[in-house]
Motif scaffolding. Structure first.
Motif, PDB file in Angstrom:
ATOM      1  N   GLU A  41       0.021   3.217  -4.970  1.00  8.32           N
ATOM      2  CA  GLU A  41      -1.179   3.977  -4.625  1.00  8.32           C
ATOM      3  C   GLU A  41      -2.388   3.590  -5.473  1.00  8.32           C
ATOM      4  O   GLU A  41      -3.536   3.818  -5.072  1.00  8.32           O
ATOM      5  CB  GLU A  41      -0.907   5.481  -4.793  1.00  8.32           C
ATOM      6  CG  GLU A  41       0.160   6.025  -3.851  1.00  8.32           C
ATOM      7  CD  GLU A  41       0.418   7.498  -4.083  1.00  8.32           C
ATOM      8  OE1 GLU A  41      -0.158   8.069  -5.043  1.00  8.32           O
ATOM      9  OE2 GLU A  41       1.199   8.089  -3.317  1.00  8.32           O
ATOM     10  N   GLN A  42      -2.158   3.033  -6.640  1.00  8.04           N
ATOM     11  CA  GLN A  42      -3.254   2.716  -7.563  1.00  8.04           C
ATOM     12  C   GLN A  42      -3.792   1.301  -7.364  1.00  8.04           C
ATOM     13  O   GLN A  42      -4.327   0.679  -8.281  1.00  8.04           O
ATOM     14  CB  GLN A  42      -2.783   2.867  -9.012  1.00  8.04           C
ATOM     15  CG  GLN A  42      -2.360   4.278  -9.387  1.00  8.04           C
ATOM     16  CD  GLN A  42      -0.918   4.579  -8.977  1.00  8.04           C
ATOM     17  OE1 GLN A  42      -0.217   3.705  -8.464  1.00  8.04           O
ATOM     18  NE2 GLN A  42      -0.469   5.807  -9.188  1.00  8.04           N
ATOM     19  N   LEU A  48       0.821  -1.212   0.000  1.00  6.53           N
ATOM     20  CA  LEU A  48       0.000   0.000   0.000  1.00  6.53           C
ATOM     21  C   LEU A  48       0.858   1.267   0.000  1.00  6.53           C
ATOM     22  O   LEU A  48       0.437   2.310  -0.522  1.00  6.53           O
ATOM     23  CB  LEU A  48      -0.933  -0.008   1.214  1.00  6.53           C
ATOM     24  CG  LEU A  48      -2.028  -1.089   1.211  1.00  6.53           C
ATOM     25  CD1 LEU A  48      -2.775  -1.101   2.530  1.00  6.53           C
ATOM     26  CD2 LEU A  48      -2.994  -0.857   0.060  1.00  6.53           C
ATOM     27  N   GLN A  49       2.034   1.184   0.569  1.00  2.00           N
ATOM     28  CA  GLN A  49       2.918   2.354   0.608  1.00  2.00           C
ATOM     29  C   GLN A  49       3.536   2.649  -0.758  1.00  2.00           C
ATOM     30  O   GLN A  49       3.725   3.810  -1.115  1.00  2.00           O
ATOM     31  CB  GLN A  49       4.030   2.135   1.641  1.00  2.00           C
ATOM     32  CG  GLN A  49       3.549   2.175   3.086  1.00  2.00           C
ATOM     33  CD  GLN A  49       4.693   1.955   4.067  1.00  2.00           C
ATOM     34  OE1 GLN A  49       5.852   1.829   3.673  1.00  2.00           O
ATOM     35  NE2 GLN A  49       4.365   1.915   5.353  1.00  2.00           N
TER      36      GLN A  49
END
Length: 570
Positions: A54-55, A50-51
């Motif tokens: 972002e997509q 997730l870091q």
């Protein structure tokens, strides 16, 4: 559409140095716009992913931690697919100064050369954990957890079959999930061993390779790779030169025709067994109840109760459920109308999921007769994954026959079925002399490939092999097919009408009589010509040709060969 989803690895596949380029993101969005789904299958821990990405909302599901965690970006829900590592295991690794050490929801990860300490710790604690490697990464997971298991969980949530998925990856931990996908792809930068085992390798590396793959998916549904996907072929039988006769599980539409008792049911059952073995979903429309005992399928309807359309569709929504729609409870004159309602519903399900992969219509001349007006409205212009079974191809609606690209015919005058098929469509039939098929043979014409019809021997399915084994082991062969122990002087006339009696008589005859038939090759000849078991005959031939074998030794060897092929009473 054959491929409804793309499952892709992250690092080294869509991402380079942890990042996904704008061009790759654009291609992923285009794939979604084509109506297909996206599944991310990665060894990364979710928080880490997730870091850097972002997509992530581009994906319908994310399989993280190398198959141990399922994440739905739309709902933000997580689902553990394995038990977290025991705290004593993590403590022991830290005590051994294993560094770096990362602990996820389930996964425990480090890097080479720490695998020795990891394996020793698992051994010392007696834990049922596995170690998976990925380009220097060392990942510890519960037994049975890998990317394939994670992908299966995602597909269950999406009600999709692996047979409708393309997978792409680059490293050794991708082997597992790529092997279950219908089409497996490696990007050009993948490890050599992975590239050797996949169906297709892109010309470009990483994200550019994925863009190349997506372009092909959108343009042609990868139809240009169909001939390469040999591992999914469905065996029909063998030619005289022992080469296999196969059909492709996608792109084939079959007419199975022939006289009653000619072997249509035997061949249809064998094909369906092989389709089921490879976990392709099928739906059989069964007017006469011929498939009510078919293993691996749920039968809906019987002589007292007609099947309901809703229950058929509810079952088929589950990717691994096969259905037999028994029409005995529906009046004969009402069956075409029921079929006209059922088929569009099946095709609508296919348009959403790609399933059922095969639709089998038995007694097709009853369900879509030549006089059937709705046929041209109900049937699409093209329809793959369908098998029509009939005694009378000329009585099937032309709209149904026009879908066919493979004709398999059995029984008497098989060439007449091909001729009737062509005449019904106004086509010119191939030049074909009158054919006489032996029991267990069929004539096939791959119409779509513009090849000449040819004969082949049908490869029996499990049920037929069991029936065959019972028949020859304990049944009663006709007099001219039985074996007769007579000896060199013809003084005996001991008849063995099955294999059990053959063994019983063989144990009782004198050595001279036994060796007389052995040296003449009578045993292998009987196994080949009457029992029709080439493998057993070849084994018997080897025994017969060993001149140094005694009567006692050769008896035991022949009996042992029979026992290996047939289940005999103790």
């Amino acid at each position: 559409m054959r491929y409804f989803a793309l499952a892709t690895d992250y690092d080294g596949t869509i991402a380079a140095d942890s990042r996904v380029t704008k061009d790759t993101l654009t291609a992923l969005k285009q794939l979604r716009a084509s109506g297909r789904k996206l599944i991310l299958v990665t060894g990364r821990e979710l928080d880490d992913l997730l870091q850097v990405f972002e997509q992530i909302d581009l994906f319908d599901y994310v399989v993280a931690e190398n198959g141990a965690l399922l994440y739905c970006p739309a709902s933000r829900q997580e689902k553990l697919l394995g038990e977290p590592a025991p705290t004593e295991f993590i403590k022991a690794l830290r005590d051994r100064q294993v560094n770096p050490l990362s602990v996820g929801r389930v996964i425990v990860a480090t890097w080479h050369p720490q695998e020795t300490a990891v394996l020793e710790t698992i051994r010392d604690l007696g834990l049922e954990l596995q170690v998976i490697f990925n380009k220097g990464a060392v990942m510890v997971l519960p037994s049975g957890i890998n990317k394939a298991a994670g992908l299966a969980a995602a597909l269950d949530e999406m009600k999709l079959s692996p047979h409708n998925v393309v997978g792409v990856g680059d490293a050794e931990n991708d082997h597992a999930f790529l092997s279950v996908c219908e089409c497996s792809v490696a990007v050009a930068n993948a490890l050599p061993m992975l590239k050797e085992r996949v169906d297709f390798v892109t010309d470009s590396s990483r994200g550019d390779g994925v863009i190349e793959l997506i372009d092909k998916l959108i343009a042609s549904d990868l139809s240009e790779l169909d001939e390469q996907l040999q591992r999914h072929n469905i065996l029909l039988g063998t030619k005289k030169d022992n080469s296999e006769v196969n059909i492709q599980p996608s792109g084939s539409s079959i007419l199975l025709a022939g006289t009653s008792g000619g072997g249509k049911s035997t061949l249809a059952t064998a094909v369906l067994e092989r389709i089921a073995e490879q976990k392709y979903q099928f739906c059989i429309i069964d007017p006469e109840g011929d498939y009510e005992n078919f293993e691996g399928a749920v039968v809906l309807g019987d002589a007292e109760r007609s099947p309901r359309l809703t229950e058929v569709l509810d079952l088929l929504e589950k990717p691994y459920e096969n259905v037999v729609v028994n029409l005995l409870g529906i009046a004969v004159e009402d069956r075409p109308a029921f079929f006209a309602e059922l088929l569009p519903a099946l095709l609508e399900l296919r348009s959403r999921t790609g399933r059922p992969h095969w639709i089998v219509v038995d007694e097709a001349h009853h369900l879509m007769p030549a006089s059937w007006n709705p046929a041209s409205l109900t049937l699409p212009q093209q329809l793959e994954g369908i098998m029509l079974i009939t005694v009378h191809p000329d009585r099937v609606a032309a709209a149904g026959l026009s879908l066919i690209n493979t004709i398999v015919t059995v029984g008497n005058s098989p060439q007449e079925n091909i001729k009737a098929f062509c005449e019904a469509l106004g086509d010119c039939p191939p030049q074909l002399a009158p054919q006489t098929l032996e029991t267990g043979e069929a004539l096939v014409w791959f119409r779509g490939k513009q090849t000449e019809p040819f004969c082949f021997r049908i490869a029996p399915g499990h049920r037929e092999r069991r029936r065959h084994a019972r028949k020859y082991a304990e049944g009663e062969l006709e007099e001219d097919k039985s074996f007769y122990f007579q000896g060199s002087q013809g003084k005996l006339n001991l008849r063995a009408q099955n294999l059990i009696l053959f063994i019983q008589i063989a144990e009782g005859v004198d050595d001279e009589t036994w060796l007389y038939h052995l040296q003449r090759g009578d045993y292998s000849r009987w196994f080949r010509q009457a029992i029709k078991d080439e493998s057993l005959a070849e084994e018997a031939e080897e025994i017969e040709q060993n001149n140094r074998t005694s009567a006692h030794e050769s008896r035991d060897a022949i009996k042992g060969a029979i026992a290996q092929h047939y289940t005999l009473p103790a």
